[in-house]
Design an enzyme around this catalytic site. Structure first.
Site, short mmCIF file in Angstrom:
data_model
loop_
_atom_site.label_atom_id
_atom_site.label_comp_id
_atom_site.label_asym_id
_atom_site.label_seq_id
_atom_site.Cartn_x
_atom_site.Cartn_y
_atom_site.Cartn_z
N GLY A 1 0.83 -1.21 0.00
CA GLY A 1 0.00 0.00 0.00
C GLY A 1 0.86 1.25 0.00
N HIS A 2 1.89 1.25 0.86
CA HIS A 2 2.82 2.38 0.90
C HIS A 2 3.59 2.49 -0.43
CE1 HIS A 2 2.60 1.16 5.29
NE2 HIS A 2 2.22 2.42 5.35
N GLN B 1 -1.66 10.54 17.72
CA GLN B 1 -2.86 10.06 17.04
C GLN B 1 -3.32 8.70 17.54
OE1 GLN B 1 -0.70 10.13 13.18
NE2 GLN B 1 -1.93 8.32 12.69
P1 AMP Z 1 0.15 4.41 7.66
O1 AMP Z 1 1.60 4.05 7.60
O2 AMP Z 1 -0.74 3.24 7.97
O3 AMP Z 1 -0.14 5.65 8.47
O4 AMP Z 1 -0.25 4.78 6.17
C1 AMP Z 1 0.49 5.74 5.44
C2 AMP Z 1 -0.26 6.03 4.16
O5 AMP Z 1 -0.39 4.83 3.40
C3 AMP Z 1 -1.67 6.57 4.40
O6 AMP Z 1 -1.95 7.60 3.47
C4 AMP Z 1 -2.52 5.35 4.14
O7 AMP Z 1 -3.82 5.65 3.72
C5 AMP Z 1 -1.73 4.66 3.05
N1 AMP Z 1 -2.10 3.25 3.00
C6 AMP Z 1 -2.06 2.35 4.02
N2 AMP Z 1 -2.54 1.16 3.61
C7 AMP Z 1 -2.89 1.30 2.31
C8 AMP Z 1 -3.47 0.43 1.33
N3 AMP Z 1 -3.77 -0.83 1.60
N4 AMP Z 1 -3.68 0.94 0.09
C9 AMP Z 1 -3.38 2.23 -0.19
N5 AMP Z 1 -2.85 3.09 0.68
C10 AMP Z 1 -2.62 2.64 1.92
#
Ligand code: AMP
Length: 283
Positions: A36-37, A61
């Site tokens: 995702g990242h 958060q």
């Molecule tokens: P996090 O590290 O969980 O705070 O996520 C960092 C960024 O990655 C945020 O903008 C999330 O929305 C994005 N993100 C996390 N998981 C996914 C995913 N499965 N698909 C797309 N973007 C994601």
């Protein structure tokens, strides 16, 4: 790839890239990087940005201290992954640098009203203030032309857009689609905390929003449909909602058109979320 943790080094590297005529793209993360990242970094690279990725597990958060303690941290593999993806500058700020007063309250908080009170905001007091405050600080330190956020955290994305409008940040917010496993489970750093059986139950979330997206209906029917799928899968439901994708106002049964269906629930004590674009057919 350059790696910095110092705020001045971070500011200077971003300024130097701008001086070289590069467009700076910011990818904020909390690490434990997954596909995702990766997709956010690729979106930034596709646009030709000088890509700055931040990895900061922002305690402000996390409303639940146990969730903060259990949050996965994989700095070495994250660095290798970021380098392989083509991140130009990896920023790993320390807690002392980002919030020197922590755990004492920080004097300045960014609060986006209205759209943060329900959904995730209802169960996670202070969560969105923590997100808005850290994103505002990341923007101030980086000065990006673009910032990349996943639709996975749909309420967060909508809130950041609102904050950018209200505070006049010169940042284009780029939304990236949800990356899923082959069986539909939305990728999340928290998925590693699921047991084998829990992972199966967690499929209830993606199936619920897929069921809502499959066939247009009224908002009430879509809510019931999602709740039914979640409960049958054994997910402890937090909400199953249909909202306007910009204001996040819950939809009425008289409304038609494109809306967003969002679900949240607990599996193995882990809170999970998912969402999808849906079509409403008003009664
Ligand atoms: P996090 O590290 O969980 O705070 O996520 C960092 C960024 O990655 C945020 O903008 C999330 O929305 C994005 N993100 C996390 N998981 C996914 C995913 N499965 N698909 C797309 N973007 C994601």
């Amino acid at each position: 790839m350059e790696v910095v943790s110092d705020l001045d080094a971070w500011r200077h590297a971003a300024a130097a890239a701008r001086q070289r005529g590069r467009t700076v793209g910011l990818v904020p993360t909390m690490g434990a990087l997954h596909a995702g990242h990766d997709s956010l970094v690729r979106a930034a690279r596709d646009r030709g940005d000088y890509v700055i990725m931040t990895i900061f597990v922002n305690p402000r958060q996390f409303n639940d201290p146990a969730d903060l303690r259990a949050y996965p941290r994989t700095p070495e593999t994250d660095r290798a992954r970021a380098a392989a993806l083509g991140v130009d500058l990896l920023v790993e700020p320390s807690l002392e640098q980002m919030w020197p007063a922590y755990p004492a309250p920080v004097a300045t908080t960014v609060h986006v009203g209205g759209m943060t009170e329900h959904l995730e905001g209802a169960d996670r007091p202070g969560h969105f203030d923590g997100v808005a405050s850290v994103v505002a600080k990341l923007f101030a330190l980086t000065g990006p032309a673009r910032a990349y956020f996943g639709e996975k955290d749909f309420q967060q994305l909508a809130m950041v857009r609102q904050m950018v409008t209200d505070l006049g940040f010169a940042v284009e917010v780029v939304a990236c689609p949800i990356v899923r496993e082959e069986d539909g489970l939305a990728l999340s750093s928290r998925n590693v905390r699921l047991s084998g059986a829990g992972r199966q139950r967690a499929l209830g979330l993606s199936r619920a929003v897929a069921a809502a997206a499959a066939q247009p209906a009224t908002a009430s029917v879509l809510r019931q449909r999602m709740r039914g799928v979640l409960e049958a899968a054994g997910v402890e439901v937090a909400y199953a909602e249909v909202v306007d994708p910009v204001s996040l106002r819950p939809s009425r049964d008289t409304e038609s058109g494109r809306r967003r269906a969002l679900v949240a629930g607990r599996v193995d004590g882990v809170r999970l979320i998912d969402n999808a674009d849906v079509e409403l057919e008003g009664e």
